[in-house]
Design an enzyme around this catalytic site. Sequence first.
Site, mmCIF file in Angstrom:
data_model
loop_
_atom_site.group_PDB
_atom_site.id
_atom_site.type_symbol
_atom_site.label_atom_id
_atom_site.label_comp_id
_atom_site.label_asym_id
_atom_site.label_seq_id
_atom_site.Cartn_x
_atom_site.Cartn_y
_atom_site.Cartn_z
ATOM 1 N N GLY A 49 32.159 2.975 -13.111
ATOM 2 C CA GLY A 49 31.623 2.089 -12.081
ATOM 3 C C GLY A 49 32.428 0.814 -11.939
ATOM 4 O O GLY A 49 32.699 0.345 -10.822
ATOM 5 N N GLY B 14 31.124 5.804 -20.496
ATOM 6 C CA GLY B 14 32.002 6.414 -19.504
ATOM 7 C C GLY B 14 31.566 6.096 -18.088
ATOM 8 O O GLY B 14 32.387 5.782 -17.221
ATOM 9 N N ASP B 15 30.260 6.174 -17.841
ATOM 10 C CA ASP B 15 29.729 5.853 -16.520
ATOM 11 C C ASP B 15 29.969 4.387 -16.160
ATOM 12 O O ASP B 15 30.357 4.061 -15.034
ATOM 13 C CB ASP B 15 28.226 6.138 -16.468
ATOM 14 C CG ASP B 15 27.920 7.606 -16.232
ATOM 15 O OD1 ASP B 15 28.758 8.307 -15.628
ATOM 16 O OD2 ASP B 15 26.835 8.055 -16.631
ATOM 17 N N ILE B 16 29.699 3.503 -17.110
ATOM 18 C CA ILE B 16 29.857 2.069 -16.834
ATOM 19 C C ILE B 16 31.322 1.732 -16.570
ATOM 20 O O ILE B 16 31.644 0.991 -15.634
ATOM 21 C CB ILE B 16 29.303 1.232 -17.997
ATOM 22 C CG1 ILE B 16 27.789 1.458 -18.152
ATOM 23 C CG2 ILE B 16 29.606 -0.252 -17.789
ATOM 24 C CD1 ILE B 16 26.973 1.158 -16.911
#
Length: 411
Positions: free
Chosen positions: A187, A182-184
């Site tokens: 980003g 989710g973070d990647i």
Amino acid sequence: MMEQEINITDKKSDNYGQALQDVRVLDLTRVVAGPYGGSILGDFGADVIKIEVPGKGDDARGYGPYRNGESMYYANLNRNKRGITLNLKSEEGKEIFKKLVAKADVLLENYRPGVMDKLGLGYDVLKEINPRLIYAACSGFGSYGRYSQRPGYDIISQGMGGLMSITGIPGGEPTRSGNAMGDILGGMNMVMGVLMALHARERTGLGQRVDVSLVDSVVSSLENAYIRYFDSQEIPKRNGNAYASIAPYDTYHAKDGFVIIACGNQKLYEKFCRLIDREDMITDERFLTVPLRVKNNLLQKAEIEKWTSERTVKEIVDIILGAGIPAGPIYDVRQITEDEHISDDREMFIDIEHPVIGPMKVNGNPIKLMDMKPRINRPAPTLGQDNVSIYRDVLDYSEDEIKHLKEKAVI
């Protein structure tokens, strides 16, 4: 703009410089999503200035592994950035920040929505200082909507975005992806939004806000899961390593592990059946079409494994690839770092020299502009490493003024 380079992926790209070398980015982000996006911009030459809380810095500085007391986790996600400290809660710190904004192209932040407004540094204030500013925010649920004030982390985005519901063993528990997916994704979407806004600015002369949600990013990535639901009203279930739309497209037992075989169309499927001397599966009514093969995947998998289980992974991959059918091994991390195509040819692991950590490897950039390839120009900054050079050279502060700001804990 940049200091001595650690690695240059392709010398011929020197003829053109780097794609973003005329872009200055203020990076207020922390932990993973924002820092990952900032590093991508830095890999293509943007002057990324990481702004951290004096004395503490990014939370990721507290995440292991460590070497020589320095976080390698932080170092990987914050390469290609200069680093300063600045107390945005102090009035003097706010005024300094506004001066930096006046000289910036892009601002990245991943605070909970509303935090920057409470500081008096929200987009509506900053755009008056710099109408060309691209203000990119990444948060768990986005800057608007009924969940906007909820705190968000990667695992929440994977859960509420649906990824965990379709990941894992059939009948098993919901499973988080093994990385911070989710973070990647957040980003990456932040970077795409910034690049689109920069392009639009060429036409309009004005900046704008970019709003990215981790949950939205995961929802979007599930592509056909929602289409299948809208079509049938059936909730997609965990399907192991099989794909809900294509078969055979799965992992199969080999003599010494598992192998991937992917027959993405009828021609490949029929070629595969002939290759393993199972032409009967071409005319078998259970496997005649892709939908039928998906429905009866477990039955067919058992038939295919009669062939794969008698051979090693290498034998299977060599035989199937030799026939032009997609196949591959399942690598662990060590095997990936030792694969010469990935590690060397595609330069996905770059050697750098960090001032505290010493020699280390960081992840390479997956985007290859062939005339302006990504470069690792500098290691991640130590906390406040570039205070003097940036405050002096960008904002014209004297050495005495910088010393005074430090004594007052403004920087």
